[in-house]
Scaffold this motif. Structure first.
Motif, PDB file in Angstrom:
ATOM      1  N   MET A 170     -18.639   3.631   6.714  1.00  0.00           N
ATOM      2  CA  MET A 170     -18.409   2.784   7.759  1.00  0.00           C
ATOM      3  C   MET A 170     -16.757   2.631   7.712  1.00  0.00           C
ATOM      4  O   MET A 170     -16.443   2.316   9.086  1.00  0.00           O
ATOM      5  CB  MET A 170     -18.748   1.234   7.168  1.00  0.00           C
ATOM      6  CG  MET A 170     -20.241   0.889   7.480  1.00  0.00           C
ATOM      7  SD  MET A 170     -20.942  -0.299   6.573  1.00  0.00           S
ATOM      8  CE  MET A 170     -20.487  -1.526   8.050  1.00  0.00           C
ATOM      9  N   ARG A 171     -16.124   2.754   6.861  1.00  0.00           N
ATOM     10  CA  ARG A 171     -14.631   2.601   6.955  1.00  0.00           C
ATOM     11  C   ARG A 171     -13.755   3.800   7.457  1.00  0.00           C
ATOM     12  O   ARG A 171     -12.833   3.660   7.801  1.00  0.00           O
ATOM     13  CB  ARG A 171     -13.965   2.053   5.772  1.00  0.00           C
ATOM     14  CG  ARG A 171     -14.280   0.715   5.247  1.00  0.00           C
ATOM     15  CD  ARG A 171     -13.501  -0.234   6.354  1.00  0.00           C
ATOM     16  NE  ARG A 171     -12.653  -0.220   6.699  1.00  0.00           N
ATOM     17  CZ  ARG A 171     -11.542  -0.811   6.153  1.00  0.00           C
ATOM     18  NH1 ARG A 171     -11.677  -1.482   4.959  1.00  0.00           N
ATOM     19  NH2 ARG A 171     -10.238  -0.489   6.516  1.00  0.00           N
ATOM     20  N   THR A 177     -20.411   2.317   2.678  1.00  0.00           N
ATOM     21  CA  THR A 177     -19.379   1.376   3.082  1.00  0.00           C
ATOM     22  C   THR A 177     -18.240   2.357   3.216  1.00  0.00           C
ATOM     23  O   THR A 177     -17.321   2.074   4.193  1.00  0.00           O
ATOM     24  CB  THR A 177     -19.063   0.374   1.845  1.00  0.00           C
ATOM     25  OG1 THR A 177     -19.223   0.890   0.619  1.00  0.00           O
ATOM     26  CG2 THR A 177     -19.973  -0.693   1.933  1.00  0.00           C
ATOM     27  N   LEU A 178     -18.291   3.599   2.388  1.00  0.00           N
ATOM     28  CA  LEU A 178     -17.298   4.278   2.744  1.00  0.00           C
ATOM     29  C   LEU A 178     -17.057   4.995   4.019  1.00  0.00           C
ATOM     30  O   LEU A 178     -16.289   5.109   4.856  1.00  0.00           O
ATOM     31  CB  LEU A 178     -17.269   5.534   1.673  1.00  0.00           C
ATOM     32  CG  LEU A 178     -16.131   5.360   0.397  1.00  0.00           C
ATOM     33  CD1 LEU A 178     -16.711   6.618  -0.417  1.00  0.00           C
ATOM     34  CD2 LEU A 178     -14.975   5.210   0.863  1.00  0.00           C
ATOM     35  N   VAL A 235       1.003  -1.017   0.150  1.00  0.00           N
ATOM     36  CA  VAL A 235       0.038   0.049   0.151  1.00  0.00           C
ATOM     37  C   VAL A 235       0.955   1.176   0.172  1.00  0.00           C
ATOM     38  O   VAL A 235       0.393   2.285  -0.451  1.00  0.00           O
ATOM     39  CB  VAL A 235      -0.935  -0.075   1.126  1.00  0.00           C
ATOM     40  CG1 VAL A 235      -0.064   0.125   2.405  1.00  0.00           C
ATOM     41  CG2 VAL A 235      -2.106   0.940   0.990  1.00  0.00           C
ATOM     42  N   HIS A 252      -8.555   3.190  -3.209  1.00  0.00           N
ATOM     43  CA  HIS A 252      -7.653   1.607  -3.366  1.00  0.00           C
ATOM     44  C   HIS A 252      -7.391   1.192  -2.220  1.00  0.00           C
ATOM     45  O   HIS A 252      -7.585  -0.148  -1.949  1.00  0.00           O
ATOM     46  CB  HIS A 252      -6.524   1.954  -4.317  1.00  0.00           C
ATOM     47  CG  HIS A 252      -5.723   0.791  -4.443  1.00  0.00           C
ATOM     48  ND1 HIS A 252      -6.020  -0.392  -4.913  1.00  0.00           N
ATOM     49  CD2 HIS A 252      -4.523   0.508  -3.706  1.00  0.00           C
ATOM     50  CE1 HIS A 252      -5.091  -1.181  -4.791  1.00  0.00           C
ATOM     51  NE2 HIS A 252      -4.084  -0.878  -4.339  1.00  0.00           N
ATOM     52  N   ILE A 253      -6.970   2.033  -1.176  1.00  0.00           N
ATOM     53  CA  ILE A 253      -6.604   1.543   0.167  1.00  0.00           C
ATOM     54  C   ILE A 253      -7.681   0.598   0.759  1.00  0.00           C
ATOM     55  O   ILE A 253      -7.601  -0.518   1.424  1.00  0.00           O
ATOM     56  CB  ILE A 253      -6.096   2.531   1.189  1.00  0.00           C
ATOM     57  CG1 ILE A 253      -4.667   3.009   0.613  1.00  0.00           C
ATOM     58  CG2 ILE A 253      -5.820   1.857   2.614  1.00  0.00           C
ATOM     59  CD1 ILE A 253      -4.220   4.084   1.263  1.00  0.00           C
ATOM     60  N   ILE A 254      -8.887   0.921   0.819  1.00  0.00           N
ATOM     61  CA  ILE A 254     -10.001   0.309   1.255  1.00  0.00           C
ATOM     62  C   ILE A 254     -10.664  -0.538   0.365  1.00  0.00           C
ATOM     63  O   ILE A 254     -11.657  -0.871   0.495  1.00  0.00           O
ATOM     64  CB  ILE A 254     -10.996   1.345   2.073  1.00  0.00           C
ATOM     65  CG1 ILE A 254     -11.442   2.338   1.128  1.00  0.00           C
ATOM     66  CG2 ILE A 254     -10.244   1.870   3.476  1.00  0.00           C
ATOM     67  CD1 ILE A 254     -12.603   3.192   1.788  1.00  0.00           C
ATOM     68  N   GLY A 255     -10.242  -0.691  -0.692  1.00  0.00           N
ATOM     69  CA  GLY A 255     -10.623  -1.804  -1.622  1.00  0.00           C
ATOM     70  C   GLY A 255     -11.636  -1.317  -2.737  1.00  0.00           C
ATOM     71  O   GLY A 255     -12.550  -2.018  -3.370  1.00  0.00           O
ATOM     72  N   PHE A 256     -11.774  -0.169  -2.557  1.00  0.00           N
ATOM     73  CA  PHE A 256     -12.954   0.656  -3.352  1.00  0.00           C
ATOM     74  C   PHE A 256     -12.106   1.098  -4.603  1.00  0.00           C
ATOM     75  O   PHE A 256     -11.949   2.140  -4.996  1.00  0.00           O
ATOM     76  CB  PHE A 256     -13.471   1.862  -2.824  1.00  0.00           C
ATOM     77  CG  PHE A 256     -14.931   2.116  -3.255  1.00  0.00           C
ATOM     78  CD1 PHE A 256     -15.507   1.687  -4.423  1.00  0.00           C
ATOM     79  CD2 PHE A 256     -15.808   2.783  -2.150  1.00  0.00           C
ATOM     80  CE1 PHE A 256     -16.557   2.100  -4.884  1.00  0.00           C
ATOM     81  CE2 PHE A 256     -17.240   3.004  -2.715  1.00  0.00           C
ATOM     82  CZ  PHE A 256     -17.669   2.802  -4.069  1.00  0.00           C
ATOM     83  N   ASP A 257     -11.993   0.320  -5.576  1.00  0.00           N
ATOM     84  CA  ASP A 257     -11.020   0.490  -6.817  1.00  0.00           C
ATOM     85  C   ASP A 257     -12.166   1.501  -7.898  1.00  0.00           C
ATOM     86  O   ASP A 257     -11.069   2.076  -8.795  1.00  0.00           O
ATOM     87  CB  ASP A 257     -10.465  -0.458  -7.557  1.00  0.00           C
ATOM     88  CG  ASP A 257      -9.411  -1.074  -6.621  1.00  0.00           C
ATOM     89  OD1 ASP A 257      -8.881  -0.455  -5.963  1.00  0.00           O
ATOM     90  OD2 ASP A 257      -9.091  -2.191  -7.015  1.00  0.00           O
ATOM     91  N   PRO A 316      -3.530   0.930   7.226  1.00  0.00           N
ATOM     92  CA  PRO A 316      -3.407   1.766   5.987  1.00  0.00           C
ATOM     93  C   PRO A 316      -4.054   2.875   5.518  1.00  0.00           C
ATOM     94  O   PRO A 316      -3.415   3.837   5.209  1.00  0.00           O
ATOM     95  CB  PRO A 316      -3.696   0.505   4.938  1.00  0.00           C
ATOM     96  CG  PRO A 316      -3.666  -0.654   5.601  1.00  0.00           C
ATOM     97  CD  PRO A 316      -4.141  -0.496   7.028  1.00  0.00           C
ATOM     98  N   ALA A 374      -6.598  -3.631  10.160  1.00  0.00           N
ATOM     99  CA  ALA A 374      -7.234  -3.234   8.832  1.00  0.00           C
ATOM    100  C   ALA A 374      -7.272  -1.827   8.596  1.00  0.00           C
ATOM    101  O   ALA A 374      -7.377  -1.195   7.497  1.00  0.00           O
ATOM    102  CB  ALA A 374      -8.619  -3.843   8.685  1.00  0.00           C
ATOM    103  N   ASP A 375      -7.464  -1.044   9.699  1.00  0.00           N
ATOM    104  CA  ASP A 375      -7.517   0.459   9.581  1.00  0.00           C
ATOM    105  C   ASP A 375      -6.203   1.242   9.370  1.00  0.00           C
ATOM    106  O   ASP A 375      -6.196   2.302   9.057  1.00  0.00           O
ATOM    107  CB  ASP A 375      -8.095   1.054  10.855  1.00  0.00           C
ATOM    108  CG  ASP A 375      -9.564   0.700  10.852  1.00  0.00           C
ATOM    109  OD1 ASP A 375     -10.249   0.617   9.861  1.00  0.00           O
ATOM    110  OD2 ASP A 375     -10.193   0.661  12.016  1.00  0.00           O
TER     111      ASP A 375
END
Lengths: 323, 559
Positions: B362-363, B359-360, B181, B284-289, B517, B514-515
């Protein structure tokens, strides 16, 4: 004749050959759709519009150097990919694609096959955990533990969800369940909640965004697959694709009325219905961010499990009412 | 508070510790204090006044003033001036009290000065090595004047960096030195219990390039802007402007107004593409490409625009001391406007989409908390501080270029978390569109071609200047002490990541693995900016170019 049919079933359709070819096609569809959602083109170069790209990727990975870490538990490390691949291939055989007659029971269609297929689809998760364990890597270990944690989150809602249509149809055999809904298409609407839960939990089982927690590259590098390379990694990737096909096929058989009409129409139904499921899965991947593992667990038990239970209650009452 | 208030306060409290004060330039106050009084002086500034700590600068002045000097830089944001505490250290056994126990943010500055100049800080809470490589010999101080920039000391591989001990019951998860990352080398050593982060240790500075040393020893005033631009690949123009402003300030050079507006436009274009880049990376870091793909697609026309204006997508090479090298012709203005309007429309759509994304949120919400007090303690800057409801922005507080002539808002949020930083960045970008449009209006008014002031005299030695420029990541501070030979005596760069990065341990402690990055990502870290300072050996100066065939043959040999 029956022997020949069984061989064809095992090796050609829906066996090894079909599952391999179709799963690469599904991967291509998934990649293309995902790219479209993101204003990209996706694979373009290998074959027409990149349709052969997944096969090219597979072949390339197969040819790559295959490294086993010094510290790894070698037997387990080597065995795990084969074990996992075998289990999803076997699961594929249980799909009622060739429409065996409802009365004739065989090795690939029998009372209770719905339970067997559900368990066979769960085996890869244990394999991933073992892979992470055997790798002797910190990231793989975290990934492996996350695989199991995730499994505990989605497995119960998933089982509850796929049992609802079975309860409604009054059978534990996929072919009979599909036949029931072909006879009563309107009853498919009853299972709408279970359908939603099944799709979401399938996404979790496939470990795709927003549930790609176990191998989130930005957090744990490659999760359980961190140390895998070459052939074994190719097997893991192939198995993920096949798992998607079988999972989509299972949902199509249970919630979309199966694949009626014999070989050719059945084949077409299979392609159409699984692609619909794949479309939903791809869209979900494109519009969400990855959840944290604790968020996933609470989401699963707060929303998915109660929803699946509610569905089961609805089904039981309706069944009593309709009879 | 006015400068007079500060002076009388310091005089009254410090007594004999106060040695005198000057005002080298109108926005500066220079106070000499005795080493014994420095901790008290810092305590007064930090606790009793609205002063904000910037950085400490060490300087080897044995040749000119027979001393080592340490300057502690502070700013009074709302009163628009800087104050510097000047402390003298003995030229033979340099030793002064540490201020890190008062201001946590001084930790890195002091360790850096110790590593590079050998000035010891008494009572420093964490006196480990910071800048130098593990195998760099002890007692060799690369920023001292007698150390030649091309010198390469012997390696001491037996020296090892000591990380913190594991807290009981924890295991180590290594994020770095190379980690998917982080685009650059950095090492966060996490001590975790299950998925929970108990503690974290940091080792960085793997990519020092010795840029400040080159500024002291070989480069000239005309070359340094280009070197400064290479400090960072994303906000290079900021460093470039910072340095030019320093010299212009020190030598009292007036820049043509048109050049001011051109600089402003380029700075804002840089902010726009940097924030777009950041949002994509955060996604990208939280998987939302999808966020990554879409924002980078929007960013692309801006990059092309930059190329059209300057000749390059990045590293524009636009600035010289006294002005800019290329004009923005009036014929280009309509195209810039169109691109701005298009991007603004798309950016509003992004804002809409991000704002309500479950989801954004939430993260990002309630993750990586750093509140007002924490920011003050660590001297955090930029969106990190603004998300903690600190209204600070060098563009307003220390107006430079044409920011005094444009109308924009400083965006703040009060949620203290990653979500707040995201919102601040997105809204800030909208302000940037406004600034560019206003600057374009001004360009239409001003005469074309008047873009650089010719400098006829040498830059005088012994002048001092500080400049603060708001980079996309926060406030970028440069410090300059001019010297002879047409080059600085001491040039110090404090990029925005430098104060923001040490806040990470406070932000991630108690959070999930998980948080980590996204929390690190939320400061928009730029390690190459932060790590400017190891000496690079250029050897004999001969250049040899390796062709593709040679390289391939090497690969064949090693495989």
């Amino acid at each position: 004749m029956d022997i020949l049919k069984i061989f064809l079933y095992l090796l050609v359709y829906p066996g090894l050959l079909f599952l391999f070819v179709y799963s690469t096609f599904v991967e291509w569809v998934d990649r293309k759709l995902y790219a479209k959602f993101q204003n990209r083109m996706g694979p373009m170069h290998t074959g027409s519009h990149g349709i052969l790209q997944p096969i090219a990727d597979f072949v390339k990975l197969m040819a790559k150097e295959d490294i086993v870490p010094k510290e790894a538990d070698k037997k387990l490390f080597n065995a795990v990919p084969i074990l996992a691949l075998t289990s999803v291939l076997t699961a594929g055989l249980l799909l009622p694609v060739w429409h065996f007659s409802d009365t004739f029971q065989s090795a690939t269609s029998f009372q209770g096959d719905i339970i067997v297929i559900a368990y066979l689809l769960s085996l890869p998760s244990f394999a991933y955990f073992l892979a992470g364990w055997a790798s002797a890597s910190m990231y793989a270990a975290i990934g492996g533990v996350r695989v199991l944690t995730l499994l505990f989150a989605y497995e119960v809602p998933m089982f509850l969800a796929i049992l609802s249509p079975a309860v409604m149809a009054g059978s534990w055999r996929l072919a009979e369940i599909a036949a029931y809904y072909q006879a009563n298409p309107w009853h498919l609407l009853i299972n709408i909640f279970a359908f939603a839960v099944a799709i979401i939990t399938l996404q979790a089982k496939l470990e795709r965004v927003p549930f790609d927690i176990p191998h989130a590259e930005t957090e744990v590098v490659g999760g359980a697959f961190t140390e895998y390379s070459g052939r074994k990694l190719a097997m893991f990737r192939l198995l993920a694709d096949i798992q998607m096909v079988v999972g989509a096929g299972l949902i199509a058989a249970l919630f979309m009325g199966g694949f009626p009409g014999g070989l050719i129409p059945g084949f077409i139904w299979f392609i159409v219905k699984t692609l619909v499921v794949v479309f939903i899965l791809s869209a979900m991947r494109a519009v969400t961010a990855r959840l944290r593992i604790d968020q996933m667990i609470s989401f699963s038990w707060k929303w998915l499990a109660p929803l699946a239970l509610l569905q089961l209650v609805i089904v039981i009452f309706l069944k009593g009412y309709l009879q | 508070m006015t400068k007079q208030d500060i002076l009388s306060l310091l005089k009254a409290k410090l007594g004999a510790g106060f040695m005198g004060s000057t005002e080298p330039i109108h926005d500066q106050l220079w106070v000499e204090v005795k080493p014994e009084a420095v901790v008290q002086a810092v305590e007064i500034l930090h606790r009793q006044t609205p002063a904000r700590y910037l950085v400490s600068v060490g300087s080897d002045e044995r040749d000119i003033k027979k001393r080592f000097a340490v300057y502690h830089l502070f700013t009074f944001d709302k009163d628009h001036f800087f104050i510097t505490l000047d402390v003298t250290a003995d030229p033979h056994t340099p030793r002064i009290p540490s201020i890190t126990n008062v201001i946590a943010g001084a930790n890195w500055s002091e360790r850096e000065i110790r590593d590079l100049l050998g000035i010891q800080f008494e009572n420093h809470p964490d006196p480990r090595r910071l800048i130098l490589a593990d195998d760099w010999p002890a007692e060799v101080y690369p920023l001292r004047k007698e150390f030649d920039y091309s010198q390469k000391p012997e390696s001491h591989p037996e020296q090892a960096y000591k990380f913190k001990d594991n807290p009981p019951g924890t295991t180590v998860v290594a994020m770095g030195p190379y980690f998917p990352v982080f685009e650059e080398a950095t090492y966060f050593r996490l001590y975790v219990e299950g998925e929970k982060v108990v503690d974290v240790d940091y080792r960085g500075f793997y990519a020092h390039r010795g840029i400040e040393k080159l500024g002291d020893q070989t480069l000239t005033y005309n070359q340094i802007p280009f070197m400064a631009e290479r400090i960072c690949g994303i906000c290079g123009f900021v460093h470039n402007v910072s340095f030019c402003k320093l010299v212009e300030h020190a030598a009292d050079i007036k820049v043509p107004r048109r050049a001011d507006f051109i600089r402003t436009i380029m700075l804002e274009l840089e902010r726009i593409h940097s924030h777009a880049l950041w949002l994509g990376v955060a996604g990208h870091i939280i998987g939302f490409d999808t966020v990554l793909m879409q924002t980078w697609r929007m960013r692309e026309p801006i990059m092309w625009l930059c190329e059209k204006i300057t000749g390059n997508r990045k590293t524009y090479g636009m600035n010289l001391i006294g002005g800019v090298r290329r004009d923005i012709p009036r014929t280009l203005v309509p195209e810039i406007r169109t691109k701005m309007n298009n991007m603004e429309k798309e950016w509003l759509a992004v804002l809409d989409a991000v704002k309500d994304d479950t989801t954004l949120r939430m993260r990002l919400e309630k993750v990586g908390i750093l509140n007002k007090e924490g920011c003050h303690e660590w001297a955090a800057v930029g969106p990190v501080a603004r998300a903690a409801d600190l209204d600070m922005d060098a563009r307003k507080d220390h107006p430079y270029c044409a920011y005094d002539a444009v109308d924009f808002k400083v965006i703040t949020a009060d949620s203290n978390d990653v979500w707040g930083r995201t919102v601040v960045r997105i809204l800030e970008t909208l302000e940037s569109f406004k600034i560019v449009n206003q600057s374009l209006d001004a360009l239409m008014e001003l005469p074309e071609g008047d873009i650089i002031t010719e400098i006829r005299q040498d830059i005088p030695a012994g002048r001092i200047a500080i400049s603060a420029v708001e980079a996309p990541r926060g406030e970028d501070v440069h410090f300059l002490l001019t010297g002879g030979n047409n080059r600085p005596e001491r040039w110090r760069v404090r990029c925005p990541t430098y104060p923001n990065l040490p806040t990470i341990p406070d932000m991630v402690r108690g959070e999930q693995v998980a948080d980590v990055p996204i929390i690190v990502g939320s400061i928009d870290p730029c390690f190459s900016c932060t790590e400017r300072m190891e000496v690079v050996d250029v050897d004999s100066g001969k250049i040899r170019i390796y062709g593709q065939e040679e390289l391939s043959s090497w690969t064949a040999k090693h495989s």
